[in-house]
Design a protein around this motif. Structure first.
Motif, short mmCIF file in Angstrom:
data_model
loop_
_atom_site.label_atom_id
_atom_site.label_comp_id
_atom_site.label_asym_id
_atom_site.label_seq_id
_atom_site.Cartn_x
_atom_site.Cartn_y
_atom_site.Cartn_z
N ASP A 33 0.89 -1.27 0.13
CA ASP A 33 -0.13 -0.01 0.01
C ASP A 33 0.87 1.24 -0.13
N SER A 130 0.61 5.87 -7.95
CA SER A 130 -0.62 4.94 -7.67
C SER A 130 -0.71 4.43 -6.37
N GLU A 131 -1.71 3.85 -5.96
CA GLU A 131 -2.15 3.22 -4.76
C GLU A 131 -1.62 2.14 -4.23
N LYS A 132 -1.30 1.27 -4.95
CA LYS A 132 -0.52 0.01 -4.76
C LYS A 132 0.53 -0.52 -5.59
N ALA A 342 -0.12 9.60 -1.41
CA ALA A 342 -0.56 8.49 -2.42
C ALA A 342 -2.14 8.75 -1.72
N LYS A 343 -2.77 9.19 -0.66
CA LYS A 343 -4.15 9.05 -0.31
C LYS A 343 -4.53 9.92 -1.34
#
Length: 348
Positions: A33, A130-132, A342-343
């Motif tokens: 994450d 990106s998120e992940k 990233a949130k």
């Protein structure tokens, strides 16, 4: 899985919200994450097609820190909840002489970059905006707790890119090191060289960042726009780290090297750099290049920074500020590295 990200669809288009696909977690994989992603000048060079063909649409970003969310059945080096990082590469052959020596960045078959490279399964790698992200455990680094989380990401490129040549050319007590440029790379070179015990000089176009440079550990600071600088410092340095991604008058800078001195380029201008070979004959000078570092050395760098209280100087931004940040990087209007929260990667 599909995750929120930012990507560019051409060399002239802005980065925009999108979704990208991440592979399922394999036996040796780690799902991360992402918490923070740094903006490197390399991201801009790549997106704008300045270093060659680009497989658009592309999500860039190779300065990544986050938390392990899932591990594959055979993973032994990381566990869920660990604070980790990913740098400029996510795979290599791990069989060639260079890989076996711990220098995966110089993989004889070519390392697989974190973005824009063909992965082993034939897909194109997508980076850290990106998120992940899913990465083989071998290329996942441990980020020490003492390094501020929101500042750690740039260490995965700017940190190792400068640590590696300083380490290889033995910067330390009794050595005079010059750093050309006080930007994202340069400010890390100053901090690391100072912590290694070298006498550090910054060579910047002007004196506008002099106070910053001295606070970071520089012993001296000179403006290269002042013609007297090159006369005053002639034959002074054992090592010059050039962090600038623009053409320089190499004859002037090589003239600053002492006996057996080396000038190392870590900045990567798209244009060829002309060099007069006779300039190297004087004082047995060397002109060299250095890429990032291998996984072992990158972990060594992270531990070194933790032990010496070193962290990048950063400005935290949200994803919708990425395009503005790119323009500011090109104007040198950042002190000294942008980091994306990233949130804020919103759904497309």
């Amino acid at each position: 899985m599909h995750v929120n990200a930012y990507a560019a669809s051409s060399a002239t288009s802005p980065l925009e919200p999108t979704t990208i696909e991440r592979r399922d977690v394999g036996p040796k994989d780690v799902l991360i994450d992402i918490a923070y992603a740094g903006i490197c000048h390399s991201d801009i060079h790549t997106i704008r097609g300045e270093w060659g063909d680009v497989p658009y649409p592309l999500t860039v970003g190779h300065e990544i820190v986050g938390t392990v969310a899932e591990v594959g059945s055979e993973v032994t080096s990381h566990k869920v909840g660990d604070r980790v990082g990913v740098g400029c590469m996510v795979n290599s052959c791990r069989e060639c002489e260079n890989c076996l020596a711990g220098e995966e960045q110089y993989c004889e078959k070519g390392n697989i970059g974190t973005y824009g490279a063909k992965d082993v399964d034939g897909t194109i790698t997508q980076g850290g905006y990106s998120e992940k992200i899913v990465v083989d455990e071998h290329f996942v680094l441990r980020v020490p707790e003492s390094i501020p989380y929101e500042k750690a990401a740039p260490l995965l490129c700017a940190g190792i890119t400068t640590y590696s040549p300083l380490n290889h050319w033995n910067a330390g007590p009794g050595k005079k090191v010059a750093v050309v440029g006080l930007g994202g790379l340069g400010h890390m070179a100053v901090k690391i060289a100072h912590a290694m015990g070298a006498e550090v000089t910054v060579l910047s176009q002007t004196l506008s960042k002099k106070d910053d440079g001295l606070k970071m550990g520089a012993d001296h600071y000179y403006a290269t726009k002042d013609d007297e600088t090159f006369d005053k410092l002639k034959k002074s340095f054992d090592l010059i780290i050039n962090t600038v991604s623009a053409p320089l008058d190499l004859k002037q800078y090589l003239g600053l090297l002492a006996l057996n001195g080396t000038m190392v380029n870590v900045g990567a201008p798209p244009e060829p750099l002309p060099i007069q070979v006779f300039t190297l004959f004087t004082n047995r000078r060397s002109f060299a290049g250095s890429s990032i570092g291998g996984i072992r050395e990158t972990q060594e760098m992270l531990d070194f920074c933790a032990e010496n209280g070193i962290a990048p100087e950063t400005e935290l931004i949200s994803a919708d500020q990425i395009n503005e940040a790119y323009e500011r990087v090109l104007k040198s209007d950042v002190r000294y590295r942008f980091v994306i929260d990233a949130k804020t990667f919103a759904p497309a």
